[in-house]
Design a protein around this motif. Sequence first.
Motif, mmCIF file in Angstrom:
data_model
loop_
_atom_site.group_PDB
_atom_site.id
_atom_site.type_symbol
_atom_site.label_atom_id
_atom_site.label_comp_id
_atom_site.label_asym_id
_atom_site.label_seq_id
_atom_site.Cartn_x
_atom_site.Cartn_y
_atom_site.Cartn_z
ATOM 1 N N GLU A 188 55.747 44.318 38.408
ATOM 2 C CA GLU A 188 54.656 44.193 37.444
ATOM 3 C C GLU A 188 53.632 43.149 37.890
ATOM 4 O O GLU A 188 52.422 43.335 37.691
ATOM 5 N N MET A 189 54.088 42.064 38.517
ATOM 6 C CA MET A 189 53.174 41.047 39.025
ATOM 7 C C MET A 189 52.284 41.622 40.133
ATOM 8 O O MET A 189 51.070 41.385 40.162
ATOM 9 N N VAL A 190 52.891 42.376 41.043
ATOM 10 C CA VAL A 190 52.118 42.991 42.125
ATOM 11 C C VAL A 190 51.139 44.011 41.549
ATOM 12 O O VAL A 190 49.964 44.052 41.925
ATOM 13 N N GLN A 191 51.606 44.816 40.626
ATOM 14 C CA GLN A 191 50.750 45.815 39.999
ATOM 15 C C GLN A 191 49.569 45.153 39.286
ATOM 16 O O GLN A 191 48.429 45.597 39.412
ATOM 17 N N ASP A 192 49.820 44.076 38.564
ATOM 18 C CA ASP A 192 48.745 43.354 37.878
ATOM 19 C C ASP A 192 47.751 42.759 38.876
ATOM 20 O O ASP A 192 46.538 42.794 38.648
ATOM 21 N N ALA A 193 48.257 42.223 39.978
ATOM 22 C CA ALA A 193 47.380 41.648 40.999
ATOM 23 C C ALA A 193 46.494 42.728 41.621
ATOM 24 O O ALA A 193 45.293 42.510 41.838
ATOM 25 N N LEU A 194 47.066 43.890 41.909
ATOM 26 C CA LEU A 194 46.277 44.990 42.470
ATOM 27 C C LEU A 194 45.212 45.468 41.484
ATOM 28 O O LEU A 194 44.070 45.731 41.872
ATOM 29 N N LYS A 195 45.573 45.549 40.225
ATOM 30 C CA LYS A 195 44.587 45.926 39.200
ATOM 31 C C LYS A 195 43.463 44.896 39.141
ATOM 32 O O LYS A 195 42.288 45.246 39.033
ATOM 33 N N HIS A 196 43.834 43.623 39.232
ATOM 34 C CA HIS A 196 42.842 42.544 39.156
ATOM 35 C C HIS A 196 41.839 42.631 40.308
ATOM 36 O O HIS A 196 40.627 42.578 40.082
ATOM 37 N N ILE A 197 42.330 42.772 41.542
ATOM 38 C CA ILE A 197 41.387 42.812 42.667
ATOM 39 C C ILE A 197 40.589 44.116 42.693
ATOM 40 O O ILE A 197 39.493 44.159 43.234
ATOM 41 N N ASN A 198 41.125 45.157 42.094
ATOM 42 C CA ASN A 198 40.344 46.381 41.962
ATOM 43 C C ASN A 198 39.238 46.187 40.929
ATOM 44 O O ASN A 198 38.088 46.545 41.168
ATOM 45 N N ASN A 199 39.574 45.582 39.812
ATOM 46 C CA ASN A 199 38.606 45.402 38.726
ATOM 47 C C ASN A 199 37.512 44.398 39.065
ATOM 48 O O ASN A 199 36.386 44.529 38.596
ATOM 49 N N ASN A 200 37.822 43.382 39.879
ATOM 50 C CA ASN A 200 36.795 42.387 40.189
ATOM 51 C C ASN A 200 35.985 42.724 41.446
ATOM 52 O O ASN A 200 35.144 41.952 41.871
ATOM 53 N N GLY A 201 36.262 43.890 42.058
ATOM 54 C CA GLY A 201 35.440 44.359 43.167
ATOM 55 C C GLY A 201 35.903 43.963 44.553
ATOM 56 O O GLY A 201 35.247 44.293 45.543
ATOM 57 N N LEU A 202 37.019 43.229 44.676
ATOM 58 C CA LEU A 202 37.466 42.818 46.004
ATOM 59 C C LEU A 202 37.862 43.994 46.892
ATOM 60 O O LEU A 202 37.618 43.965 48.088
ATOM 61 N N PHE A 203 38.451 45.029 46.321
ATOM 62 C CA PHE A 203 38.792 46.208 47.131
ATOM 63 C C PHE A 203 37.536 46.784 47.775
ATOM 64 O O PHE A 203 37.489 47.026 48.969
ATOM 65 N N LYS A 204 36.509 46.992 46.978
ATOM 66 C CA LYS A 204 35.282 47.597 47.492
ATOM 67 C C LYS A 204 34.584 46.702 48.505
ATOM 68 O O LYS A 204 33.932 47.182 49.423
ATOM 69 N N LYS A 205 34.727 45.400 48.357
ATOM 70 C CA LYS A 205 34.079 44.458 49.274
ATOM 71 C C LYS A 205 34.576 44.655 50.703
ATOM 72 O O LYS A 205 33.825 44.503 51.654
ATOM 73 N N TYR A 206 35.831 45.001 50.874
ATOM 74 C CA TYR A 206 36.422 45.119 52.208
ATOM 75 C C TYR A 206 36.544 46.558 52.687
ATOM 76 O O TYR A 206 37.178 46.810 53.698
ATOM 77 N N LEU A 207 35.972 47.504 52.001
ATOM 78 C CA LEU A 207 35.987 48.903 52.453
ATOM 79 C C LEU A 207 34.809 49.209 53.310
ATOM 80 O O LEU A 207 33.828 48.624 53.309
ATOM 81 N N GLN A 248 61.882 44.367 38.531
ATOM 82 C CA GLN A 248 60.793 44.906 37.712
ATOM 83 C C GLN A 248 59.712 43.858 37.443
ATOM 84 O O GLN A 248 58.530 44.169 37.488
ATOM 85 N N GLU A 249 60.098 42.622 37.190
ATOM 86 C CA GLU A 249 59.102 41.587 36.889
ATOM 87 C C GLU A 249 58.172 41.348 38.074
ATOM 88 O O GLU A 249 56.974 41.127 37.900
ATOM 89 N N TYR A 250 58.689 41.421 39.299
ATOM 90 C CA TYR A 250 57.849 41.244 40.486
ATOM 91 C C TYR A 250 56.971 42.462 40.712
ATOM 92 O O TYR A 250 55.812 42.346 41.108
#
Length: 78
Positions: free
Chosen positions: A59-78, A55-57
Amino acid sequence: MLKAVIKGHARFVYYHSLGLSYAIKKYNLEDKLKILPVNFKVYNHYAVVSKKYPQEYFEMVQDALKHINNNGLFKKYL
């Protein structure tokens, strides 16, 4: 498909943006092809992990995905 466009046997290729970006970079075609700034269809992407994953890992992956979504990295590579 991409070679057909480069050789002039096809005028364009219709494919999802992640696949096109990956293939163009993998085969070093950046100087020969351009992805046009148009979206024909938008669809969701999902990440899946095993229920055996600690579970702790998860949550880490989920937090990382939220972070790159919120800072625009997902959209940068679409």
